[in-house]
Write a protein that holds these residues in place. Structure first.
Motif, PDB file in Angstrom:
ATOM      1  N   LEU A 124       0.822  -1.211   0.000  1.00 17.83           N
ATOM      2  CA  LEU A 124       0.000   0.000   0.000  1.00 17.83           C
ATOM      3  C   LEU A 124       0.853   1.256   0.000  1.00 17.83           C
ATOM      4  N   LYS A 156       2.136   1.753  -3.463  1.00 14.47           N
ATOM      5  CA  LYS A 156       1.103   2.247  -4.378  1.00 14.47           C
ATOM      6  C   LYS A 156       0.863   3.735  -4.174  1.00 14.47           C
ATOM      7  N   ILE A 157       0.795   4.191  -2.925  1.00  9.97           N
ATOM      8  CA  ILE A 157       0.565   5.608  -2.673  1.00  9.97           C
ATOM      9  C   ILE A 157       1.762   6.437  -3.131  1.00  9.97           C
ATOM     10  N   ARG A 201      -5.508  -0.863   4.495  1.00 10.19           N
ATOM     11  CA  ARG A 201      -5.993   0.516   4.366  1.00 10.19           C
ATOM     12  C   ARG A 201      -7.075   0.806   5.405  1.00 10.19           C
ATOM     13  N   TYR A 224       3.978  11.656  -2.934  1.00  9.12           N
ATOM     14  CA  TYR A 224       2.996  10.602  -3.190  1.00  9.12           C
ATOM     15  C   TYR A 224       2.422  10.813  -4.585  1.00  9.12           C
ATOM     16  N   TYR A 233      -6.548   9.803 -11.528  1.00 13.77           N
ATOM     17  CA  TYR A 233      -7.121   8.658 -10.835  1.00 13.77           C
ATOM     18  C   TYR A 233      -8.023   7.876 -11.789  1.00 13.77           C
ATOM     19  N   SER A 244     -10.510   3.024  -8.811  1.00  8.43           N
ATOM     20  CA  SER A 244      -9.894   3.268  -7.504  1.00  8.43           C
ATOM     21  C   SER A 244     -10.414   4.530  -6.827  1.00  8.43           C
ATOM     22  N   HIS A 277     -11.387   4.754  -2.967  1.00  7.76           N
ATOM     23  CA  HIS A 277     -10.320   4.823  -1.971  1.00  7.76           C
ATOM     24  C   HIS A 277      -9.510   6.112  -2.070  1.00  7.76           C
ATOM     25  N   GLU A 290      -9.377   8.194   1.227  1.00  5.70           N
ATOM     26  CA  GLU A 290      -8.657   7.431   2.249  1.00  5.70           C
ATOM     27  C   GLU A 290      -7.158   7.480   1.990  1.00  5.70           C
ATOM     28  N   ASN A 291      -6.752   7.326   0.729  1.00  3.42           N
ATOM     29  CA  ASN A 291      -5.335   7.432   0.401  1.00  3.42           C
ATOM     30  C   ASN A 291      -4.807   8.836   0.687  1.00  3.42           C
TER      31      ASN A 291
END
Length: 574
Positions: free
Chosen positions: A275, A278-279, A307, A492, A499, A503, A506, A509-510
């Motif tokens: 995770l 990915k971020i 997450r 990040y 995006y 996805s 999320h 949240e990310n």
């Protein structure tokens, strides 16, 4: 028989007291290069008395091919190998002759024959310039081969320069088509940020490569392993781990200690690393699954669980108005904003919205709400409230692209029982931009002090001197929120690229996890060394009259038309 087998037989048959020579087993006489028997074939001795320049060059090439074995006086090569070596030598000589300046005499190629080596071919090697041939690669660039400064442009940090491992070189070359030479160094600040992609378009990037650099590329690319073993993090190279995750192993271990629920999940550590990758990188789930050697669907399920744990346990401890008291927040006030807008230990915050770009949607209503007429792109808007040193107090959203900053602020403070109304108190200072002008009255009715750059009224063409000075003071403090937005999208990458709709659930949240990580491990802005002097200058000059502007306005000098005359240019004028 291969040359490897021949050399092995030669080494077995050679003792410390005897010189190396032809093999006494199998074929008595074999070619030193190809290993074929030369008992009934024409052969040529390698070492000769008084060799010509061409022959000496051929001997050097043969020695290079059979290293580390040494050539002895009894060694021979077959005539085809001798001719091949001769042609290779002549080809190298022709390339060298092309580098000779025009004033040097050219060597006629027609005097060179394959059957008879030239005896009178003598070229003064000292007259040839020592030129290293460079080639230009159109799709690849490199940094300067020096260790005196950081590879990033305009970086003045020379105290903490780090060497670059071959694994990191291979990753950067593969991902960004940028080569870091052997002597290249990077400072500690740029080593931790995710801005390697900016090197390719930098002003100091170079497109030419020499033979040594290309050979170095092959050396570490052949040893590069595209997969990483994140199950054994302690054995990984620190630079590689920091490149993918964004911070050191020590900080990663402290993150695990702060959130013990992750260790209780089967494969939780791998899910946390995936995770974070990915971020930080914004790579697809399929690529990350290949990198960590895990099936994609299993990895996606694992990342979703991690997450959820981060949002429940980690984010509330490092982000939000409930994770720090007012007294703690007051300590984040820097000297200049506190000197300009401080009032009896009140809080000073800066508010602004940022953008996260998304793909175009086939849903008409969502496409209509997410399209910005200001940016001419599809986007969603998170909203930030930060302290004057860059610490993120809280973030909200996402909001529609058509929602203005004033509407967002009104929605957050319009209710008397809203958490923000209960948290902030009277005389707290809000530093805003002109996009909040429609919410200024609401904030002032709540008892807060608002500071926003002045705007031109109808019929005005220029701010007054006092208005311009007040606007400069606000800009002197408000730039912090722009820096925070830049740090979020710099560190990040998932927040600065478009995006995918898959996805989007999320996305916020990310964003909250990234903001919490920036609060936890990021560096805070510090007071300027000359903060006291700057404050004294502001206090002395903020009420100064602009005498020049007053004189121009009183005499209507700005309304006069100038009559220019055309003059003829003559020599008498000089």
């Amino acid at each position: 028989m291969s040359i490897v087998a021949v050399n092995q037989n030669l080494e077995l048959n050679t003792t410390n007291d005897d010189q190396a020579g032809p093999s006494q087993r199998g074929h008595v006489n074999v070619c030193l290069l190809c290993g074929c028997s030369i008992a009934r074939r024409q052969s040529d001795k390698i070492l000769r008395d008084n060799p010509t320049e061409l022959q000496q060059s051929m001997i050097n090439i043969i020695k290079t091919k059979i290293e580390p074995r040494q050539v002895t006086p009894s060694d021979k090569v077959c005539h085809p190998c001798w001719l091949r070596t001769k042609r290779e030598t002549l080809r190298i000589n022709r390339i060298d002759e092309l580098r000779i300046p025009d004033e040097m005499p050219q060597i006629e190629e027609n005097v060179i024959h394959d059957h008879e080596p030239p005896q009178n071919l003598h070229v003064d090697e000292t007259a040839r310039p020592n030129i290293i041939e460079n080639i230009t690669l159109p799709d690849y660039r490199r940094a300067a081969n020096t260790g005196n400064h950081c590879v990033f442009t305009d970086c003045t940090n020379t105290g903490t320069l780090h060497s670059i491992s071959d694994e990191l070189r291979a990753i950067i070359l593969r991902s960004h088509k940028y080569y870091l030479p052997k002597l290249a160094r990077v400072c500690g600040d740029h080593l931790s940020v995710n801005s390697w992609d900016s090197l390719y378009e930098a002003e100091n990037s170079i497109t030419t490569f020499n033979a040594e650099q290309i050979q170095h590329v092959f050396s570490f690319v052949n040893a590069y392993n595209p997969t990483l073993d994140f199950k054994n993090i302690d054995e990984m190279d620190e630079r590689i781990f920091e490149y993918w995750v964004g911070f050191s192993k020590e900080k990663y271990n402290s993150l695990l200690e702060e959130i013990p629920r992750i260790s209780e999940i089967k494969g939780g550590k791998l899910g946390l690393v995936s995770l974070l990758i990915k971020i930080r990188t914004g790579d697809s789930d399929e690529r990350i699954a290949t990198l960590v050697q895990k099936p994609r669907r299993s990895l996606e399920t694992l990342m979703d669980r991690v997450r959820e744990v981060l949002v429940q346990d980690f984010v509330p401890r490092n982000l939000g108005i409930g994770h720090l008291s007012r007294e703690q927040l007051i300590t984040h006030n820097l000297m200049i904003p506190n000197g300009l807008y401080g009032h009896e230990n009140n809080m000073i915050v800066i508010c602004d919205g940022t953008y996260i770009y998304i793909n175009k949607s086939s849903n008409y209503m969502f496409q209509k709400d997410s399209y910005s007429l200001h940016k001419f792109r599809n986007l969603l808007k998170p909203f930030l409230i930060v302290a004057t040193d860059g610490y993120i107090i809280d973030c909200f959203g996402p909001y529609k692209a058509t929602t203005s900053d004033a509407e967002i602020m009104t929605g957050l403070f319009n209710n008397d029982t809203s958490p923000l109304r209960l948290y902030f108190r009277e005389n707290d200072a809000f530093i805003l931009d002109r996009g909040f002008r429609d919410s200024i009255r609401l904030l002032e009715d709540c008892g807060y002090r608002t500071y926003m750059p002045d705007s031109l009224l109808e019929g005005e063409h220029q701010l007054t001197t006092t208005q311009a000075n007040r606007s400069r003071c606000i800009t002197l403090c408000r730039w912090v929120v722009e820096v925070v937005n830049g740090h979020l999208k710099r560190d990040y990458k998932i927040l600065r690229q478009e995006y995918f709709h898959r996805s989007l659930p999320h996305m916020m949240e990310n964003f909250q996890i990234a903001a919490a990580l920036l609060n936890k491990f990021g560096a805070r802005l510090r007071n300027n060394d000359y903060a006291n002097e700057i404050l004294n200058i502001i206090r002395e000059r903020i009420n100064f009259e602009n005498n020049l502007a007053n004189m121009i306005e009183e005499n209507n000098m700005n309304r006069r038309s100038a009559n220019f005359k055309v003059s003829q240019l003559t020599e008498k004028m000089f």
